[in-house]
Design an enzyme around this catalytic site. Structure first.
Site, PDB file in Angstrom:
ATOM      1  N   CYS A 183       0.857  -1.187   0.000  1.00  0.00           N
ATOM      2  CA  CYS A 183       0.000   0.000   0.000  1.00  0.00           C
ATOM      3  C   CYS A 183       0.892   1.235   0.000  1.00  0.00           C
ATOM      4  CB  CYS A 183      -0.857  -0.037   1.265  1.00  0.00           C
ATOM      5  SG  CYS A 183      -1.888   1.404   1.491  1.00  0.00           S
ATOM      6  N   CYS A 242      -1.055   3.829  -6.277  1.00  0.00           N
ATOM      7  CA  CYS A 242      -1.950   3.180  -5.310  1.00  0.00           C
ATOM      8  C   CYS A 242      -2.208   1.773  -5.841  1.00  0.00           C
ATOM      9  CB  CYS A 242      -3.265   3.962  -5.219  1.00  0.00           C
ATOM     10  SG  CYS A 242      -4.574   3.097  -4.320  1.00  0.00           S
TER      11      CYS A 242
END
Ligand code: DGL
Length: 250
Positions: A73, A178
């Site tokens: 992440c 992302c």
């Protein structure tokens, strides 16, 4: 082969794209995946909240025998990587926006960086951009509802209208900062009409170095199971197997 796990953490389903890439490259390793889907998306939250959620998640992960952890992440890497590395003795690799290769490719042109609000506001990513933007113009854009929509529509991603999330304009390269957006890699590339960069393969390479993984004979080795944990383990397992199936078909 080591009996300990390589642990993956993401706010939800996004990190499964990175888990898949690692598993494809190193099938002989044991993996553990924790997605905090119930609290996703993280990217619109404040720094303190992201840290608290991540600390709680790592406390859970650290109860297992861990050989190395992967922060799958960009948001968590940006906010928490240094703190986690100071606290845990196992090596921790974190995915980051692939600004460097995108800037090298698009020299003299325009690079679009798509990432969450928290990632774009972080000091770490601000520095990364500053160090790699001398020969390109960098446009930052946060599609603030996209990660949440990907979580919701994970089994019907084709229903997402990207025109609502992407900026207008012409770009020479786009960086997916992302891991959720990586699940829409082809669609985003097509919508923007330019090459797409993400941090997946650099993270896979980095993991091999820090965890001392040998990719030799990987093709011949038997795949080990993946252990999914957390209250969304069933959904993450289903998504992971759907990703593998889609890949086999294409
Ligand atoms: N997958 C995460 C990332 O790479 C963030 C998505 C979110 O929870 O906002 O940044």
């Amino acid at each position: 082969m080591d009996k300990k796990y390589i642990a993956f953490f993401d706010s939800g389903v996004g990190g499964l794209s990175l888990l898949k890439a690692c598993r494809d490259r190193y099938p002989q390793e044991r993996y553990l995946y924790f997605g905090d889907n119930g609290n996703a998306p993280y990217g619109n939250r404040g720094e303190g909240e992201i840290r608290a959620l991540t600390e709680r998640a790592f406390e859970k992960l650290a109860r297992y025998p861990i050989r190395a952890a992967v922060i799958a992440c960009n948001t968590v890497t940006a906010e928490c990587a240094d703190g986690l590395r100071a606290r845990y003795s196992f090596p921790i690799v974190g995915i980051e926006p692939a600004i460097k290769p995108a800037a090298a490719f698009a020299r003299g042109g325009k690079v679009l960086v798509l990432a969450t609000k928290a990632t774009l506001a972080s000091e770490r990513v601000r520095r990364l951009i500053e160090n790699n933007s001398s020969e390109v113009s960098v446009c930052l854009h946060c599609p603030s509802r996209l990660a949440g929509e990907i979580e919701e529509k994970i089994f019907c991603l084709g229903d997402i209208d990207l025109s609502v999330h992407l900026p207008a304009g012409k770009f020479d390269a786009v960086v997916l900062g992302c891991t959720h957006y990586v699940l829409l890699r082809d669609a985003i590339g097509k919508a923007l009409g330019c090459p797409v960069f993400d941090g997946v393969s650099a993270t896979v390479d980095h993991l091999a170095q820090v965890a001392n993984i040998c990719s030799k004979n990987a093709e011949k080795s038997r795949k080990k199971g993946i252990f999914f944990i957390g209250s969304s383990k069933n959904i993450n397992k289903r998504v992971f197997f759907a990703l593998n199936k889609a890949n086999k078909r294409s």
